[in-house]
Motif scaffolding. Structure first.
Motif, mmCIF file in Angstrom:
data_model
loop_
_atom_site.group_PDB
_atom_site.id
_atom_site.type_symbol
_atom_site.label_atom_id
_atom_site.label_comp_id
_atom_site.label_asym_id
_atom_site.label_seq_id
_atom_site.Cartn_x
_atom_site.Cartn_y
_atom_site.Cartn_z
ATOM 1 N N MET A 134 46.313 -3.128 34.078
ATOM 2 C CA MET A 134 45.008 -2.490 33.910
ATOM 3 C C MET A 134 44.889 -1.700 32.615
ATOM 4 O O MET A 134 45.834 -1.049 32.201
ATOM 5 C CB MET A 134 44.728 -1.557 35.081
ATOM 6 N N GLY A 135 43.705 -1.788 32.017
ATOM 7 C CA GLY A 135 43.353 -0.945 30.895
ATOM 8 C C GLY A 135 43.938 -1.342 29.557
ATOM 9 O O GLY A 135 43.711 -0.674 28.566
ATOM 10 N N TYR A 180 34.000 -2.673 43.899
ATOM 11 C CA TYR A 180 34.483 -2.779 42.527
ATOM 12 C C TYR A 180 33.332 -3.192 41.627
ATOM 13 O O TYR A 180 32.390 -3.827 42.055
ATOM 14 C CB TYR A 180 35.604 -3.824 42.419
ATOM 15 N N TRP A 237 45.318 -4.756 26.854
ATOM 16 C CA TRP A 237 44.789 -5.964 26.229
ATOM 17 C C TRP A 237 45.151 -7.216 27.017
ATOM 18 O O TRP A 237 44.838 -8.325 26.599
ATOM 19 C CB TRP A 237 45.312 -6.077 24.796
ATOM 20 N N TRP A 273 45.583 -9.383 39.498
ATOM 21 C CA TRP A 273 44.997 -8.810 38.286
ATOM 22 C C TRP A 273 46.077 -8.556 37.244
ATOM 23 O O TRP A 273 47.218 -8.211 37.584
ATOM 24 C CB TRP A 273 44.312 -7.487 38.598
ATOM 25 N N ALA A 304 39.812 -9.195 32.357
ATOM 26 C CA ALA A 304 40.684 -8.035 32.193
ATOM 27 C C ALA A 304 40.411 -7.101 33.364
ATOM 28 O O ALA A 304 39.338 -7.137 33.959
ATOM 29 C CB ALA A 304 40.385 -7.334 30.871
ATOM 30 N N ALA A 305 41.381 -6.270 33.699
ATOM 31 C CA ALA A 305 41.245 -5.407 34.870
ATOM 32 C C ALA A 305 41.281 -3.929 34.491
ATOM 33 O O ALA A 305 41.928 -3.529 33.519
ATOM 34 C CB ALA A 305 42.368 -5.699 35.854
ATOM 35 N N TYR A 306 40.577 -3.151 35.275
ATOM 36 C CA TYR A 306 40.525 -1.697 35.152
ATOM 37 C C TYR A 306 40.594 -1.124 36.556
ATOM 38 O O TYR A 306 40.358 -1.838 37.530
ATOM 39 C CB TYR A 306 39.236 -1.275 34.434
ATOM 40 N N PRO A 307 40.899 0.145 36.717
ATOM 41 C CA PRO A 307 41.039 0.700 38.072
ATOM 42 C C PRO A 307 39.824 0.479 38.968
ATOM 43 O O PRO A 307 39.963 0.318 40.173
ATOM 44 C CB PRO A 307 41.274 2.189 37.823
ATOM 45 N N ASP A 308 38.642 0.421 38.379
ATOM 46 C CA ASP A 308 37.441 0.295 39.216
ATOM 47 C C ASP A 308 36.816 -1.100 39.212
ATOM 48 O O ASP A 308 35.741 -1.298 39.748
ATOM 49 C CB ASP A 308 36.396 1.329 38.811
ATOM 50 N N ILE A 361 36.641 -5.313 37.140
ATOM 51 C CA ILE A 361 37.062 -6.277 36.122
ATOM 52 C C ILE A 361 35.977 -6.470 35.073
ATOM 53 O O ILE A 361 34.805 -6.212 35.324
ATOM 54 C CB ILE A 361 37.403 -7.645 36.742
ATOM 55 N N ASP A 362 36.400 -6.912 33.915
ATOM 56 C CA ASP A 362 35.507 -7.372 32.861
ATOM 57 C C ASP A 362 35.736 -8.872 32.714
ATOM 58 O O ASP A 362 36.864 -9.307 32.474
ATOM 59 C CB ASP A 362 35.817 -6.704 31.522
#
Length: 76
Positions: A43-44, A3, A46, A40, A61-65, A67-68
């Motif tokens: 995803m994607g 990730y 706010w 998490w 924050a989470a995304y499919p690939d 985290i930020d």
């Protein structure tokens, strides 16, 4: 599956100012976040979540690939 972890500029600056013990603990919290995908936020969007260490916290924050990391703190 690997990730990605993106750190906001604010987080990079905060990490640079922490003592070694603080930086180590924050990075351990980030590692814990990565392996606890079930914790998490949605995803994607706010949505964000907070994960706590002994004396630190990480907002992400989470995304499919991956985290930020949006913010962090350490009470040292």
């Amino acid at each position: 599956m690997p990730y990605r972890v993106d750190l906001s500029v604010r987080v990079e600056d905060a990490l640079a100012e922490l003592p070694d013990a603080g930086r180590q603990e924050v990075m351990e919290v980030v590692a814990t976040v990565l392996v606890r995908r079930d914790a998490w936020p949605a995803m994607g969007g706010w949505d964000a979540a907070v994960r706590f260490g002994r004396r630190s916290w990480v907002v992400f924050a989470a995304y499919p690939d991956g985290i930020d990391v949006l913010d962090l703190g350490w009470a040292g």
